[in-house]
Design an enzyme around this catalytic site. Structure first.
Site, PDB file in Angstrom:
ATOM      1  N   THR A 144      -3.375 -41.965  14.134  1.00 30.45           N
ATOM      2  CA  THR A 144      -3.214 -40.986  15.219  1.00 30.45           C
ATOM      3  C   THR A 144      -3.956 -39.687  14.947  1.00 30.45           C
ATOM      4  O   THR A 144      -4.018 -38.826  15.823  1.00 30.45           O
ATOM      5  CB  THR A 144      -1.730 -40.671  15.437  1.00 30.45           C
ATOM      6  OG1 THR A 144      -1.138 -40.315  14.179  1.00 30.45           O
ATOM      7  CG2 THR A 144      -0.998 -41.864  16.033  1.00 30.45           C
ATOM      8  N   GLY A 162       2.366 -42.620   7.975  1.00 26.07           N
ATOM      9  CA  GLY A 162       3.709 -43.169   8.062  1.00 26.07           C
ATOM     10  C   GLY A 162       4.433 -43.189   6.731  1.00 26.07           C
ATOM     11  O   GLY A 162       3.852 -42.957   5.664  1.00 26.07           O
ATOM     12  N   GLY A 207       6.206 -35.899   5.607  1.00 21.94           N
ATOM     13  CA  GLY A 207       7.486 -36.529   5.880  1.00 21.94           C
ATOM     14  C   GLY A 207       7.582 -36.953   7.330  1.00 21.94           C
ATOM     15  O   GLY A 207       6.731 -36.606   8.156  1.00 21.94           O
ATOM     16  N   CYS A 259       3.461 -34.699  14.752  1.00 17.00           N
ATOM     17  CA  CYS A 259       4.820 -34.928  14.272  1.00 17.00           C
ATOM     18  C   CYS A 259       5.717 -33.725  14.539  1.00 17.00           C
ATOM     19  O   CYS A 259       6.939 -33.809  14.396  1.00 17.00           O
ATOM     20  CB  CYS A 259       4.808 -35.240  12.774  1.00 17.00           C
ATOM     21  SG  CYS A 259       4.022 -33.969  11.766  1.00 17.00           S
ATOM     22  N   GLU A 308      12.412 -40.231  15.796  1.00 15.12           N
ATOM     23  CA  GLU A 308      11.037 -39.822  16.111  1.00 15.12           C
ATOM     24  C   GLU A 308      10.431 -40.829  17.075  1.00 15.12           C
ATOM     25  O   GLU A 308      10.518 -42.041  16.864  1.00 15.12           O
ATOM     26  CB  GLU A 308      10.190 -39.739  14.842  1.00 15.12           C
ATOM     27  CG  GLU A 308       8.792 -39.204  15.113  1.00 15.12           C
ATOM     28  CD  GLU A 308       7.915 -39.144  13.874  1.00 15.12           C
ATOM     29  OE1 GLU A 308       7.071 -38.238  13.798  1.00 15.12           O
ATOM     30  OE2 GLU A 308       8.070 -40.002  12.988  1.00 15.12           O
TER      31      GLU A 308
END
Length: 443
Positions: A122, A201, A219, A252, A344
């Site tokens: 990503t 990931g 994280g 994120c 998430e």
């Protein structure tokens, strides 16, 4: 694959990575005696060559990976790279970098050597330059291990940076990329490098920490945005919507959950709807959950929804949304595996919660959400009550508490003093390194 074939493949990976390392070490040695002025000129040349070609890099990322959107990626590449260069201005990374005369201490900056940078699918565009600039600032070489799905985009980013090296007479092999990437090659790169920076990931980060090489890892993100009874609802709605739709939530940091006081909850949802939000009914919520987590107990959403448009996701789930709707709002009241929307989502899906009573109730809810996923990462609050800010900062287990801001600004912004980065640690709460240095040097 037979044992013989496996052994041969491992030997081939070892030899290929050893060749990368040999070139990287020779290049790093060539700049080991650079002056601060030479280092800064190198960093500027490499970064600026990426910024000048941001449109081509953004287009490659969207076309190859299918994640996010072009306009946001152009902005992200420009902001993150130029912001990183700005942060580095005036930072001393050559020779004596600090003296404490009263204690008789002199700190001298020295390079680490060769850094392995693991890149997520990503973020194949902006992540390699941001990591490379930090490496070069410390007079290090860097080898990029791209995700196979977006290896072409990362290769373009690396070539742009190599061209930047050439412009100031620095060795191009300061920045290299693993061709035909594989798990085996990445593992071997981590083993042979002097330091690993893993952005991606949970499995990737765990592999980095298990490599036997010192590592910095990110994280799991699951940002929670609190809006209390005193918050500016118009500003809160604007910030939440902006973070949620930017690059279709590839960051994120982007809000994954909203926790609003009961007295403002309905008004805030109305304002979010006016900014492109669509509140799902119970039937639509059930369909979306089946799409995103088709297997009971599944923790990670299916790839088909990650960093895609709201209309694309709704169509896959089997319901329609109004024209102009840009993100989906799912109301929930629980956390944990039985409530997967509390985790998430890496998509334009926002879970909405309400709390009643004191700010302590919001703190408890934030901790419940992040204890499922995102422990140590990020939360934020819209408020005019400083005591509520302190309560959230003191009571939650998060490394960043953003106040009256877009949560994406936790990775750096002209509006705050946060350093620009694309690799965000969650500390020991999130089972990652306490912090990631911005210059990859030792002293």
């Amino acid at each position: 694959m037979s044992q013989t074939d496996t052994t041969a493949a491992k030997a081939d990976s070892q030899a290929e990575i050893a060749a990368f390392m040999q070139r990287a070490r020779a290049a790093q040695e060539a700049i080991s005696q650079y002056t601060q002025e030479q280092v800064d000129a190198l960093v500027l040349a490499v970064g600026w060559n990426v910024v000048k070609n941001k449109e081509a890099l953004a287009r490659a990322a969207v076309d190859e990976g299918g994640f996010g959107n072009y306009e946001s990626k152009v902005m992200k590449i420009r902001n993150r790279v130029t912001g990183t260069i700005r942060d580095m201005q005036g930072q001393k990374t050559v020779g004596v970098c600090e003296e404490i005369p009263e204690r008789g201490i002199v700190k001298i900056a020295k390079p680490v050597g060769v850094i392995a940078a693991l890149i997520p699918t990503t973020g194949p565009d902006a992540t390699p330059p941001v990591n490379a600039l930090a490496a070069l600032k410390g007079r290090n070489a860097i080898i990029v291990a791209p995700h196979p799905r977006t290896a072409g985009t990362s290769a373009l980013a690396v070539q742009l940076m190599r061209d930047g090296c050439k412009k100031v007479g620095a060795p191009e092999d300061l920045i290299q990329i693993v061709t035909r990437p594989s798990i085996g090659k990445t593992a071997e790169l981590m083993r042979q490098a002097d330091l690993v920076v893993a952005t991606g990931g949970e499995a990737m980060v765990k592999a980095a920490y298990s490599s036997g090489t010192p590592a910095y890892g990110v994280g799991v993100g699951n940002g929670v945005h609190v809006v209390d009874e005193t918050g500016d609802l118009d500003d809160a709605a604007a910030m939440i919507a902006r973070a949620k739709v930017f690059d279709f939530a590839t960051s994120c940091l982007a809000d994954n959950a909203l926790v609003a006081h009961a007295s403002v909850y309905a008004s805030l949802l109305t304002k979010l709807t006016a900014r492109g939000g669509y509140v799902l009914n119970s039937s639509e919520k059930a369909k979306l959950q089946r799409l995103m987590w088709p297997t009971p107990g599944q923790a990670i959403p299916v790839l088909d929804v990650i960093a895609k448009s709201a209309s694309h996701i709704a169509k896959l789930a089997g319901f329609e949304i109004p024209q102009g709707a840009s993100f989906l709002i799912v109301e929930d009241d629980g956390t944990g595996p039985e409530h997967p929307f509390s985790g998430e989502k890496l998509s334009v899906v926002l879970a909405a919660y309400r709390y009643a009573g004191s700010i302590a109730k919001a703190v408890d809810l934030v901790n419940a959400i992040t204890s499922y996923q995102g422990l140590g990462h990020t939360c934020g609050i819209h408020t005019t009550n400083d005591a509520h800010v302190e309560a959230l900062a003191m009571g939650t287990r998060t490394a960043r508490v953003m106040v009256n801001q877009d949560l994406n600004e936790g990775a750096g912004s002209p509006r705050n003093g946060m350093p620009y980065t694309l690799s965000l640690s969650c500390g020991t709460w999130g089972a990652t390194s306490p912090r990631k240095t911005s210059m990859f040097g030792t002293s």
